[in-house]
Design an enzyme around this catalytic site. Structure first.
Site, short mmCIF file in Angstrom:
data_model
loop_
_atom_site.label_atom_id
_atom_site.label_comp_id
_atom_site.label_asym_id
_atom_site.label_seq_id
_atom_site.Cartn_x
_atom_site.Cartn_y
_atom_site.Cartn_z
N SER A 165 0.84 -1.19 0.00
CA SER A 165 0.00 0.00 0.00
C SER A 165 0.89 1.26 0.00
O SER A 165 1.71 1.42 -0.89
CB SER A 165 -0.96 -0.05 1.19
OG SER A 165 -1.98 0.91 1.07
N ASP A 217 -8.74 -4.64 -5.90
CA ASP A 217 -8.26 -3.86 -4.74
C ASP A 217 -9.08 -2.58 -4.60
O ASP A 217 -9.13 -1.77 -5.52
CB ASP A 217 -6.79 -3.51 -4.92
CG ASP A 217 -6.11 -3.07 -3.63
OD1 ASP A 217 -6.71 -2.23 -2.92
OD2 ASP A 217 -5.01 -3.54 -3.35
N HIS A 229 -7.32 -5.97 -0.44
CA HIS A 229 -6.22 -5.00 -0.51
C HIS A 229 -4.90 -5.76 -0.46
O HIS A 229 -4.49 -6.24 0.59
CB HIS A 229 -6.34 -4.03 0.66
CG HIS A 229 -5.39 -2.88 0.60
ND1 HIS A 229 -5.11 -2.20 -0.56
CD2 HIS A 229 -4.65 -2.28 1.57
CE1 HIS A 229 -4.24 -1.23 -0.30
NE2 HIS A 229 -3.96 -1.26 0.98
#
Length: 512
Positions: free
Chosen positions: A225, A451, A481
């Site tokens: 991320s 995602d 995610h």
């Protein structure tokens, strides 16, 4: 929207804790920080800013987690000036010493997530990587135990997260902007020294010093991320120091905050659509709707009702519209959470908001005892230091139609989140990060088609921005995610093959 962290006696413990507490000091002007030696010791329980809880349990086989503090300059423009400490954690490599590659440094995202608490929670998932690497993570500057940004008290944060973040009229808009200004002013009041020094470029320079002190010629890195943005910035600043690196759940480095939030609106809407399709396609009856559209219509009706009349949540707090949206968003980060979203919606339709509020609390870093980690404070501080644009209520009004078109449920919520840097004490650095890294070793860039928080298109944009011959794209056709933690054998085989054996998968590889 922050990527939520996925986790959550005596004299000796007190000494260990105090040895890791971070403060600003007057570091010696002659001190060579690259020559410092780390004092690895048993880890203390996480601090309140890290989320609290118990000290990390040993790994299977009995390997223990060790913690240390790395000294870094408070201000990288004055490398011989004052220092702060970064909290580090590691599990030493389990394989033959002769086959050890070095340290593999993890950043799990946020920005604002504590790597010191997250790595042990998922340590077993990286057991194969530990055969050739020491697994290492850290609390970046401003986060957790590393000179944490402090803003509001627990009671103030309870009130802050109950506010209406989707205003419908001028009075509500003014209230939201004023409440944001109040939060930001508290950050400046409580954390004036660290606020100017929490940019991603600062954290990247910290990682290069970390690499040197850990004894590695190259930085081997696993970013998830926001960690992919940090990794990209590192590669831009230190391309010749990049070793084997993997970016998973990839941030689009070409977007400004408005474009990024708009992409998230589309991403969370896609995840919600997939959730509704999954629930209604099963053999057993979906308890929250007869068709995918019915599921979404009922959610929309719930949120509309909550705006007028919240329902009991976790006493004495009530489930507001904002808390419900937050809880729904949290549950879409992983397909493993979909069952909790179904149960939470079922209960909410009956007037019980506990599960959705628990999900919302998880997003916001609130523990069962009512204490908040500093993930929100750090998230705002880092984002506002990195991002140059400052959006007004008028700016949001003009862009609302586009956000609502992207997502009827999440559009307003994510659009109004753009006011979070209103009157921030530190100017933002740029419209978007620079990750161009000519001369870097190959970086494996993994995008997930489902995602919600870092939409799939960001992986291709990252590959292009890193430059020719650097980024290698791998696609995972999945949900949630990130990709590696899905435990998909194809994804894990490709990532492990690169990190352990240096085998770069063919560009454009697709896993499903």
């Amino acid at each position: 929207m922050p990527n939520p962290s996925r986790i959550r006696v005596a004299l000796t413990a007190a000494v260990l804790l105090s040895s890791l507490l971070v403060s600003c000091g007057d570091g010696s002007k002659d001190e060579d920080l690259g020559a410092q030696e780390l004092n690895w010791r048993d880890c203390p329980p996480p601090s309140p800013a890290e989320g609290g809880g118990n000290a990390p349990s040993p790994l299977p086989g009995g390997a223990t987690w060790q913690c240390a503090t790395l000294k870094v300059p408070l201000d990288w423009s004055k490398p011989k000036g004052q220092t702060i400490g970064l909290a580090l954690i590691r599990a030493k490599a389990s394989g033959e010493p002769s086959r050890r590659i070095g340290s593999l440094i993890f950043n799990f995202g946020g920005p604002g997530g504590s790597g010191v608490t997250t790595l042990p929670a998922f340590g077993e998932d990286y057991a194969r990587l530990r055969t050739r690497y020491d697994l290492v993570s850290f609390d970046p500057r401003g986060v957790g135990r590393s000179a944490p940004v402090e803003c509001e008290s627990n009671a103030q944060l309870d009130e802050y997260f109950q506010q209406d973040t989707t205003p419908d009229d001028s009075a509500e808009r003014t209230a939201l902007v004023n409440r944001t200004k109040k939060f930001n002013a508290e950050c400046e009041r409580h954390s004036p020294r660290i606020l100017p020094h929490v940019r991603t470029t600062d954290a990247a320079r910290d990682m290069d010093l970390m690499r040197k002190v850990l004894g590695d010629d190259k930085l081997h890195f696993f970013g998830i991320s926001y960690g992919t943005e940090l990794g990209g910035v590192y590669a831009h600043l230190f391309p010749k120091h990049v070793g084997r690196a993997v970016f998973d759940a990839v941030v689009d480095p070409t977007q400004n905050p408005e474009q990024s939030s708009l992409g998230q609106a589309r991403g969370f809407q896609l995840a919600l659509d997939n959730f509704a399709d999954d629930c209604t396609s099963k053999v057993t009856e979906c308890p929250i709707g007869d068709t995918p559209q019915d599921v979404k219509n009922r959610i929309a009706a719930l949120l509309k009702n909550l705006e007028k009349k919240p329902i009991p949540g976790i006493f004495p707090r009530q489930l507001t519209q904002t808390a419900a949206i937050n809880g729904i968003a949290q549950s879409l980060y992983s397909k493993d959470f979909w069952e909790y979203l179904t149960e939470g919606l079922e209960q909410a339709y009956e007037g019980d908001g506990k599960i959705l509020m628990l999900l919302s609390d998880s997003m916001n870093g609130r523990s069962d005892n009512g204490e908040y980690s500093n993930i929100t404070a750090a998230n705002v501080a880092i984002n506002c230091s990195d991002e140059k644009p400052r959006y007004t209520a008028g700016d949001i009004e003009r862009t609302l139609p586009r956000f609502r078109s992207a997502s009827a449920l999440f559009g307003d919520y994510l659009a109004w989140g753009l006011v979070s840097c209103t009157d921030w004490a530190v100017p933002g650095a740029a419209d978007h990060p620079d990750v161009s890294a000519p001369g870097s070793a190959p970086i494996l860039v993994v995008g997930n088609t489902g995602d919600p928080a870092t939409p799939y298109e960001g992986a291709r944009k990252m590959v292009e921005a890193l430059g020719k011959g650097v980024g290698v794209e791998l696609t995972y056709k999945g949900q949630g995610h990130g990709a590696y933690d899905s435990k998909n054998k194809c994804v894990q085989g490709a990532v492990d093959g690169y990190l352990l054996d240096g085998k770069v998968p063919a560009a454009g590889t697709v896993c499903s």
